[in-house]
Design a protein around this motif. Structure first.
Motif, mmCIF file in Angstrom:
data_model
loop_
_atom_site.group_PDB
_atom_site.id
_atom_site.type_symbol
_atom_site.label_atom_id
_atom_site.label_comp_id
_atom_site.label_asym_id
_atom_site.label_seq_id
_atom_site.Cartn_x
_atom_site.Cartn_y
_atom_site.Cartn_z
ATOM 1 N N ALA A 1 -14.213 9.364 1.765
ATOM 2 C CA ALA A 1 -12.923 9.427 2.462
ATOM 3 C C ALA A 1 -13.193 9.096 3.928
ATOM 4 N N THR A 2 -12.669 7.959 4.377
ATOM 5 C CA THR A 2 -12.943 7.529 5.755
ATOM 6 C C THR A 2 -11.785 7.907 6.676
ATOM 7 N N ARG A 3 -12.058 7.893 7.996
ATOM 8 C CA ARG A 3 -11.062 8.298 8.998
ATOM 9 C C ARG A 3 -10.521 9.698 8.674
ATOM 10 N N GLU B 1 -15.515 5.254 -4.989
ATOM 11 C CA GLU B 1 -14.125 4.950 -4.697
ATOM 12 C C GLU B 1 -13.845 5.424 -3.277
ATOM 13 N N VAL B 2 -12.918 4.762 -2.578
ATOM 14 C CA VAL B 2 -12.722 5.052 -1.156
ATOM 15 C C VAL B 2 -11.270 5.407 -0.863
ATOM 16 N N ILE B 3 -11.080 6.432 -0.070
ATOM 17 C CA ILE B 3 -9.743 6.794 0.427
ATOM 18 C C ILE B 3 -9.710 6.543 1.929
ATOM 19 N N PHE B 4 -8.720 5.825 2.379
ATOM 20 C CA PHE B 4 -8.527 5.587 3.816
ATOM 21 C C PHE B 4 -7.527 6.638 4.311
ATOM 22 N N CYS B 5 -7.984 7.620 5.075
ATOM 23 C CA CYS B 5 -7.170 8.815 5.353
ATOM 24 C C CYS B 5 -6.147 8.624 6.472
ATOM 25 N N SER C 1 -7.757 -8.251 6.194
ATOM 26 C CA SER C 1 -7.766 -8.292 4.736
ATOM 27 C C SER C 1 -8.051 -6.911 4.164
ATOM 28 N N CYS C 2 -7.250 -6.508 3.195
ATOM 29 C CA CYS C 2 -7.514 -5.234 2.534
ATOM 30 C C CYS C 2 -8.483 -5.410 1.377
ATOM 31 N N ALA C 3 -9.008 -6.606 1.176
ATOM 32 C CA ALA C 3 -10.019 -6.804 0.140
ATOM 33 C C ALA C 3 -11.392 -6.468 0.713
ATOM 34 N N LYS C 4 -12.266 -6.030 -0.155
ATOM 35 C CA LYS C 4 -13.625 -5.678 0.281
ATOM 36 C C LYS C 4 -14.528 -6.899 0.221
ATOM 37 N N GLY C 5 -15.430 -7.025 1.196
ATOM 38 C CA GLY C 5 -16.448 -8.057 1.118
ATOM 39 C C GLY C 5 -16.067 -9.370 1.758
ATOM 40 N N GLY D 1 0.818 -1.213 0.000
ATOM 41 C CA GLY D 1 0.000 0.000 0.000
ATOM 42 C C GLY D 1 0.845 1.254 0.000
ATOM 43 N N THR D 2 0.198 2.393 -0.060
ATOM 44 C CA THR D 2 0.945 3.653 -0.006
ATOM 45 C C THR D 2 1.449 3.915 1.418
ATOM 46 N N ALA D 3 0.724 3.449 2.403
ATOM 47 C CA ALA D 3 1.154 3.693 3.778
ATOM 48 C C ALA D 3 2.408 2.910 4.139
ATOM 49 N N GLY E 1 -15.859 0.032 10.423
ATOM 50 C CA GLY E 1 -17.198 0.357 9.938
ATOM 51 C C GLY E 1 -17.289 0.273 8.427
ATOM 52 N N PHE E 2 -16.274 0.767 7.749
ATOM 53 C CA PHE E 2 -16.277 0.708 6.282
ATOM 54 C C PHE E 2 -16.328 -0.742 5.800
ATOM 55 N N GLY E 3 -15.518 -1.582 6.400
ATOM 56 C CA GLY E 3 -15.475 -2.984 5.985
ATOM 57 C C GLY E 3 -16.824 -3.661 6.173
ATOM 58 N N GLY F 1 -3.157 8.230 8.574
ATOM 59 C CA GLY F 1 -1.745 8.182 8.192
ATOM 60 C C GLY F 1 -1.433 8.929 6.903
ATOM 61 N N LYS F 2 -2.410 9.672 6.370
ATOM 62 C CA LYS F 2 -2.120 10.486 5.194
ATOM 63 C C LYS F 2 -2.250 11.960 5.572
ATOM 64 N N THR F 3 -1.486 12.828 4.937
ATOM 65 C CA THR F 3 -1.601 14.270 5.194
ATOM 66 C C THR F 3 -2.818 14.813 4.446
ATOM 67 N N GLU G 1 -21.559 4.973 12.563
ATOM 68 C CA GLU G 1 -21.822 6.010 11.547
ATOM 69 C C GLU G 1 -20.914 5.815 10.334
ATOM 70 N N GLU G 2 -19.669 5.379 10.560
ATOM 71 C CA GLU G 2 -18.814 5.074 9.407
ATOM 72 C C GLU G 2 -19.498 4.022 8.534
ATOM 73 N N ALA G 3 -20.031 2.993 9.198
ATOM 74 C CA ALA G 3 -20.737 1.944 8.454
ATOM 75 C C ALA G 3 -21.983 2.492 7.765
ATOM 76 N N GLY H 1 -1.973 -0.384 9.643
ATOM 77 C CA GLY H 1 -3.244 -1.045 9.893
ATOM 78 C C GLY H 1 -3.812 -0.573 11.219
ATOM 79 N N TYR H 2 -4.773 -1.293 11.739
ATOM 80 C CA TYR H 2 -5.382 -0.927 13.032
ATOM 81 C C TYR H 2 -6.131 -2.156 13.536
ATOM 82 N N GLY H 3 -6.594 -2.080 14.756
ATOM 83 C CA GLY H 3 -7.415 -3.158 15.306
ATOM 84 C C GLY H 3 -6.642 -4.458 15.438
#
Ligand SMILES: Nc1ncnc2c1ncn2[C@@H]1O[C@H](COP(=O)(O)O)[C@@H](O)[C@H]1O
Ligand SMILES: Nc1ncnc2c1ncn2[C@@H]1O[C@H](COP(=O)(O)O)[C@@H](O)[C@H]1O
Ligand SMILES: Nc1ncnc2c1ncn2[C@@H]1O[C@H](COP(=O)(O)O)[C@@H](O)[C@H]1O
Ligand SMILES: Nc1ncnc2c1ncn2[C@@H]1O[C@H](COP(=O)(O)O)[C@@H](O)[C@H]1O
Ligand SMILES: [Mg+2]
Ligand SMILES: [Mg+2]
Ligand SMILES: [Mg+2]
Ligand SMILES: [Mg+2]
Ligand SMILES: [Mg+2]
Ligand SMILES: [Mg+2]
Ligand SMILES: [Mg+2]
Ligand SMILES: [Mg+2]
Lengths: 208, 208, 208, 208, 208, 208, 208, 208
Positions: H35-37, H7-11, F177-181, E82-84, H190-192, H13-15, H90-92, E160-162
């Motif tokens: 864009a989550t987190r 499309e989703v961005i996981f924020c 897992s970074c895969a969705k679903g 990943g980018t992270a 939540g996103f997952g 650790g990103k600036t 709420e994320e979910a 990652g997290y959790g």
């Protein structure tokens, strides 16, 4: 529940505004309120509207007691192993008081200087429940549990460092206690210890 | 090393044949031999050729002492919390004896009945080193460590079940001991405790 | 205890005011005081009233030594694997000094460059006790323990990252040491190592 | 793959019948076969049909080498800390041999008696890859990694007891090694070490 | 070591002053220096005195290359899931470059979108060593290890997290890889991966 | 529940007699019964009275299907990474069949040889649910989850050894897992996977 | 203690001979004896000499009750989540009975079929103490604790597999219970639950 | 993918700059973005350029919905045990909405006050998927899973303290659920959960 029995707000992870709002809504229907894990700023916001609210600084508990919840004279005795365990002990103590129990405190009587503990020996059996608060090796619960024929509520604390693993050492110690009559609650859970002590005492009263 | 100091075979994971072979080769160059974690069948095979070999049943130690390794009269005192800790304690005790130390044993003096422990109080300070063997919550090391001004070698045991996690609870307890002067060895490591006690005593002698 | 033996305050989790208050009360009845895990601001508050107090910056120890606690000339030798282990080593060293022991320091002699360690070999056996301070894989305790016939007090540190799990790797390494004569204290517990070294030395003296 | 490179069967959790069946099907298309974690009964069943099959008893590896897989004269050197680590080392050694590498073995050179290790020093740099097999505190990988400028494949073993936690102590030690040039494989994974050594050597050959 | 091979400072837990001082002393005897885990302020302090020093921002590596350490044209290929994971990858990449290797980077090719990975397939086998950097489930190391016949250095990251538990999930994944030819280093240890890749390449050169 | 939907007995920790007794009582009110984690001897005891009972040997499932539970033609596709994962996969597969679903099996398509997996690519999207069964590094769930737009039920298995820690490595991999679903069930829980697949399919049918 | 209060032998890890010997010595001074974790062969050896001894098969408890220890009519109610939890529950139940309490049992009322639990709702409040025995996710303690205003003694069991980690899941669940009035004992510790229930009831009586 | 699918961005650790840049590049090719987190400052930077972007404050999700992704009327029902679980819920919820599903929320219905949960009973079966979000003991997933015949996506949260170990208690509870039809995602994911619910619903539609 019973007259005067407090409603409780667990403040950790809530904003001052959220706590104040919940406090209001609870205060409409209940006489007594506890807010645990409350910072100074929460207390100030509550006190601005409920001037009779009190704040236990080490225990970080805000309490509003508008009606004393009389519970017979059975006593809860709170012990700590060290001074660093006092915040958790005070959370237990002040919650027990608001729940209507007489509370005695004996602090800093850890097992590494066991003569200090024994000096208080004759106070132990007069209590209805003992709440034993200890971090590090958590041995106080076993020693006290072996001395008394009274229920012991054991509260491991996260006090320590290194192989303490945030309270794991005291928690495992207490769960493995070879003394009879010890029940364990979560690490640092002073409120939970008070709640268990309360129901133990009330169960005794109810069933007479 | 010194005259008479034993060579040691750790039998766990070795066949009877392997142990006997190592025993032979060591017995050619050394007067005294220890075999730890040795089953009855290992003892019998050794004894067939070295009739003077002895076997400590609970400690599972085979010893061959052809020359007494005199070490002054400094005493090692071995304590256990429970009866189930005795095998580990005996491993420590018999190894200490073969290493040339006088050994005293006080077993089954766990903290849940602390009066039993105190009955032996005056024996503690007369020892050069205390080996404290305890499973479950392992609190005995802290209590004893707080009572004496003598080095305490703490041996956690795997005695217990559930949240004991094979000795983890006693191990963490002992590492987090708030008593001064406690050094910890591996879970169930009676031999290691004896070896540490031995070097402590000999360091004292050597540096006078 | 003995004349001049220090009383100790563990500052972690205490406010400057609390430490100063305890310091005062101890200073009334004791000649020598140690305050461990003490920040610069604690030192300054103490020094304002006890100008003779000293501060070990890396070890974060405040010490007040008004009477030297003479303990024979037996030496404590403190080794570290890396430079990042020095704070823990200094806590051990300065505590040992105030307890009345001569202290020698050999730092940054980790096993990845083992020739550096061997350069100091002849100093090892002259010590009464070795305190070995190491993080990451903690292998120094085993290597040193195998070289000397002197008690080794092993102090795992939380130095490292990742699979170090805050000192767990060094702790487990040291507990599983295949060298004889190694006793382990809690992660980062420099004071505890000094206290164990102290009682080992004094046990040797006492029992002559 | 290359001519003569072995196909491998991991026998753990498979019945004798299953292994024999897989062995047959592989033997039709490949000249050389390895079966690891194989009990004596598996060997006998294989040998009944492939009389030229060999069995490494401690390593529990069945091998069928019908064509030597020549791989230059680069040597794999396998070291162990103790005798109990030999089964894992033999798994690595025999697999390396079948993969076409010359193998040297130096066993029982753990860090608690480091002079034994140094006696072999001049052999280390002549190897293309070192496989270091150690249980308990796993310190050998760091010491060796610090001595040589050759890739070290570190294999933690489950040898030990108590706070060894089935190989966790050696695994964490090796992952936290402060020596440069150490790559770690799974606990007890002798085959994996051989496979990594093999690809390291062949990568060197391929890219010349 | 070899001409031009860098000396390395691990900055984590050191002050700017300490790093600068060590940098000076190393720069007197060595041509090339690396400082890893270095913040911007460390770079600025170094650059004030060594204007030719460079800083890799995501990798947080300060490098001083006064003499190119030529190492043949063997290439290190660094991949991330990943980018992270890029900071860890850049630590590996820049260290490899200063060690004298040609480096190629392919980032953000995690297994959840495996077609992206395959697009780069023909680049894999041309490398002498692959460094695979991945957090979360760490599956990239297994997939890549299965595709190539080249040594794979697997670097788990704490991304990652959790239930990632600070990199434990990726670490365990990589240690349990069913692909052949994978060696694992510590979580987030980009430098260690570069050092292992370096010794693998040089071992290949040396032994021709 | 629905007609024909099976009642299930979890046999682990129950005696043959207990299972047979529960089987009887369930068979009176239900047409179809499953007994999971059932040994051969349980099957024989059941079959003695219910000759139409069937036994899936690797999956260790006894099934009695007296009425087919028709569930549309939606298919459950069960994949495994290795052959050692087949028992868990068969538990999932046979339970799915008795629950009325058409089941397809693709075994031994782990990520270390990813071309084998891709050979089956066009079968994936035709399934209603994929059950992915993998031990060791558990990477198959992520790879498959990234390829398909179909719910993936991930079943970690305890297959492996060492740092696999009885399935922990695969479990953490799948949770991260970074895969969705992807939804995860307990280690080795083939039945639970089938039950989740079943409710996913029926939810789709019900809500049309 | 009180008349008739039993002495207890924990048989795990003791030989039949040892248990019988301890049984004798206790039976000389006490009227009532319990032996927990006792196999059938221990019972037979005891019964040979104490024909009035009884054996609870699932609970594995030998009891000798020569004098009934009358304790008022306060009732202990023992609940289990599943049938596999019954052995632990029976240990608790039979120990409670010998301690002089009336015991009611409600088994197999786990939260996955919560209507079964509610069918017994009116029995809950009539008890003086509830002992809730549950493995797997251990949720029953929270649900019951939320329903009643009576002390709940929570006993996690090791029933389950995989991510149950020998009872860890139920233990953590119970320690984190958001219900008020729950005290936790060790995994599988039926006797400890009975002992805590006993002291809770007697504390209520004593302090009236 | 489908029209309008975000499309989703996981924020994490990103600036801010990195997120904005990725947002731009995604917004060129996609109609809808999540864009989550994302912190408030990320929202503001995005909104400056995409005024129609929305921000869910507790869920910390930025969403840009330029085209509604119509997905039939199947409903996702999100439940939480406590108020502190709402951010994850709420994320979910917001992710589900942007994915085109109708979402209903029922918060603060934890098992310690189970009557509150039952008040909503008739809403459960009308949903296509239930997302159950709970920290502490995580029991809600089991209770709900036992009540409904609908897929349950269980999301453990890190809400709690002490023996919660950052979400481990809820995670293990949910993995060990004895209810049928529960699939677990990562702690706080939540996103997952939304992504799994989405693919479950679409699988149902696709296969009709
Ligand atoms: N210190 C504490 N630790 C654990 N639980 C608490 C604590 N204080 C209060 N509680 C519980 O938290 C509940 C209120 O939680 P909440 O609705 O999130 O404010 C109360 O009913 C108590 O049962
Ligand atoms: N019970 C024990 N636990 C740990 N180490 C032991 C034990 N008994 C002996 N040892 C050590 O094991 C070494 C012998 O190991 P080995 O060469 O495998 O027989 C001895 O030198 C001791 O240091
Ligand atoms: N660094 C340290 N780590 C562990 N224990 C310490 C340390 N420093 C002092 N102590 C112990 O803490 C006690 C004082 O604790 P307190 O009363 O909380 O200040 C001393 O008597 C020592 O036994
Ligand atoms: N809260 C979240 N937790 C885990 N994964 C997420 C979350 N939000 C988004 N993602 C995933 O992260 C991917 C984007 O990651 P990145 O490329 O690092 O922005 C998306 O495709 C999602 O699969
Ligand atoms: Mg008691
Ligand atoms: Mg002492
Ligand atoms: Mg030594
Ligand atoms: Mg090297
Ligand atoms: Mg490969
Ligand atoms: Mg997918
Ligand atoms: Mg309740
Ligand atoms: Mg359900």
């Amino acid at each position: 529940l019973r007259n005067g029995f407090p409603e409780v707000i667990f403040c950790q992870g809530k904003t001052v505004e959220q706590v104040v709002k919940i406090f209001h809504s609870l205060a409409e229907k209940n006489r007594n309120i506890l807010a645990t894990r409350a910072g100074q700023e929460i207390f100030e916001a509550v006190q601005a509207q409920y001037p009779e609210a009190k704040y236990n600084v080490p225990g970080r508990v805000v309490s509003l007691t508008r009606e004393h919840c009389k519970n017979s004279s059975r006593r809860v005795l709170v012990l700590t192993a060290g001074t660093a365990d006092i915040p958790v002990a005070e959370e237990a103590a002040v919650c027990s008081e608001v729940m209507g129990h007489e509370v005695a405190r004996i602090y800093d009587v850890g097992v590494a200087g066991i003569h200090r503990l024994f000096a208080y020996y004759d106070k132990f059996e007069t209590a209805a429940v003992l709440i034993v608060v200890a971090g590090m090796e958590g041995a106080l619960a076993s020693v006290v549990g072996g001395l008394v024929d009274v229920p012991v509520v054991a509260v491991p604390t996260s006090v320590g460092y290194g192989a303490n693993f945030n309270g794991l050492s005291a928690l495992l110690s207490m769960l493995n206690s070879c003394a009879k009559g010890v029940g364990v609650v979560n690490i640092d859970n002073g409120f939970g210890a008070a709640a268990l002590a309360d129901v133990i005492i009330r169960s005794g009263l109810k069933h007479v």
